[in-house]
Design a protein around this motif. Structure first.
Motif: not given
Length: 510
Positions: A395-397, A399-400, A404, A408, A435
């Motif tokens: 995943w790009q983030n 912690n998202a 979220e 997005e 997360k």
């Protein structure tokens, strides 16, 4: 006494209780399969057993001097080694003995004694009994069985894909011959031929093992016990997976009856307490019932995880070739395969197979433009709108949270729309704000399928979408793909998933 004793095991994550006061034992010769819906804590259990994570409470006791082998697909490894060099590190202790033996031989010309001669003899016997002189043949046998040889024995570990890396780590673990194997989804990166080899290996394994797998045919063949994680507890069943399913159905019905009866009893006590606790004449009886309720071990509600609905809606397609591939050469630093040429007709569903590492994922990444082609051409029809599922859970983030991530991706949606869509794909409300990296592999896959199901496409390109999914989720995804009106290119190692689904099968091995 068991090799492993687990007592009063309780583990929760934020406000989600995985299991409470669970207990079980592992005995010599037991081959245990660990099953449960996505997100019930199967991987968490294995990581607790090797002290990678600490449960809230509980006692985990291993038999003294037991050698444990845990399949950690994310383990730190020396990337400067070749595959063959890394596999041979499974015998580092024996190479150390050989080194000591050579030192003794060197010193014996100047300092010979009965004591050093005996020590040399002991070392020689140890090496012979442990199969030191057959190491290369043992390594090759395991490497062949898991399909590692095809990658190239001299290939550096730094050049391996995630799936190839996982196979090599599994190979080393098997060569170490531990007393107990702990395996988390060992078949995810194996094709059918190598799953069959691993099945035979585990059938003949002298030690005990615990295996997590969503490949139920594999589990059925290798297990003699099942640990089922459900209703916040861990239940052990004797027998293979088929026997477990039979017994579990009966036990579940019994559990639901017990739960309903207990709830009636609790309500009866609560009603009595509410009516009588303030009355002087009955206050004592009401207090007695309060104590009864406090002592009662309340059964967890038999909540079944929601069944996902990966509803796939295809955009219109035209009556022309959907994809033409001609003389395509794929790879990174070097060409992986001979030139590839094939066509996909309008509405056609194609499955791509072949041993792990042959280049299936690389082909898909080339077709979607993620990596450039080395040579050759490919062209999608003008009408083609591609929906892509990547097998790696990156995943790009990290912690998202799912809320979220979907927000997005679909910025015009309200928060309620996002929650509804995640719920339809089987993500429980309590996981929506967690997360993404802390969710189970199955739950992460469902978030990715949620994106796919809500993206406008008519040409699906799916890379091992079933790797982490439970049985219900696989079944529902298969049903949706059968109904899918657009084009499909599917990479899968599970013949049971794609049998009857494909119009054409392309085997890259051939």
């Amino acid at each position: 006494m068991g090799i492993l004793i687990v007592k009063n095991l309780t583990h929760s994550f934020v406000d989600k209780v995985l299991y409470k006061n669970a207990e079980f034992e592992l005995f010599k010769g037991e081959r245990i399969g660990i099953v449960g819906q996505n997100g019930t804590g199967k991987t968490t259990l294995l990581r607790s057993l090797v002290n990678e994570i600490t449960p809230d409470t509980g006692d985990i006791r291993w038999q003294k001097n037991v050698k444990i082998g845990y399949l950690d697909q994310h383990a730190e490894i020396d990337h400067t080694l070749t595959i063959f060099e890394y596999l041979k590190t499974a015998f580092d202790d024996l190479y150390q003995v050989e080194s000591e033996l050579n030192k003794i031989y060197e010193s014996m010309s100047e300092n010979f004694s009965d004591k050093t001669a005996q020590k040399a003899s002991d070392y020689q016997s140890l090496l012979a009994n442990r199969g030191f002189y057959e190491i290369e043949s043992m390594v090759l046998k395991v490497a062949d069985g898991l399909g590692i040889t095809a990658i190239g024995a001299e290939t550096l570990l730094e050049n391996l894909s995630g799936g190839q890396r996982a196979k090599v780590i599994l190979g080393k673990l098997l060569l170490e011959s531990p007393d107990v194997l702990l395996l988390d989804e060992p078949t995810n990166f194996l094709d059918k031929e190598h799953v069959d080899w691993l099945t035979d290996y585990l059938k003949n394994f002298n030690g005990a093992f615990l295996v997590i797998s969503h490949n139920f045919d594999f589990l059925d063949k290798i297990t003699n016990c099942i640990l089922d994680i459900e209703f916040k507890t861990i239940t052990k069943y004797n027998g293979n997976f088929a026997k477990f399913l039979e017994i579990k159905g009966l036990r579940r019905e019994s559990y639901i009856r017990e739960f309903q009866a207990q709830q009636k009893e609790i309500k009866k006590h609560e009603d009595y307490i509410a009516r009588n606790r303030v009355r002087a004449s009955t206050a004592k009886q009401a207090q007695s019932r309060i104590k009864t309720l406090e002592k009662m071990e309340v059964l967890a509600p038999p909540q079944m995880p929601p069944k996902p609905n990966f509803k796939l809606i295809s955009l219109p397609i035209a009556n022309q070739k959907a994809l033409k591939v001609f003389g395509l050469e794929i790879g990174y630093d070097k060409v992986l395969l001979p030139k590839i040429t094939f066509e996909v007709k309008s509405g056609e569903k194609i499955v791509i197979t072949g041993f792990n590492g042959v280049g299936k994922s690389t082909l898909l990444k080339t077709l979607i433009g993620k990596i450039p082609a080395i040579e050759g051409t490919f062209k999608f029809a003008d009408y083609a709108q591609i929906g892509y599922f990547e097998q790696n859970l990156a995943w790009q983030n990290p912690n998202a949270n799912p809320l979220e991530i979907i927000s997005e991706k679909f910025p015009k949606w309200s928060q309620q729309d996002v929650r509804k869509s995640l719920a339809r794909c089987g993500i429980m409300a309590k996981n929506v704000l967690q997360k993404i990296a802390t969710l189970s592999g199955g739950e992460q896959s469902k978030v990715k399928l949620c994106i796919l199901a809500n993206s406008k496409s008519n040409f699906l390109i799916l890379d091992e979408p079933t790797n982490h999914l439970d049985a219900d989720s696989k079944k529902i995804l298969r049903q949706q793909l059968l109904k899918w009106g657009g084009n499909l290119i599917l990479v899968s190692h599970e013949s049971g998933f794609y049998d009857g689904l494909a119009d054409k099968i392309i085997n890259l091995k051939e």
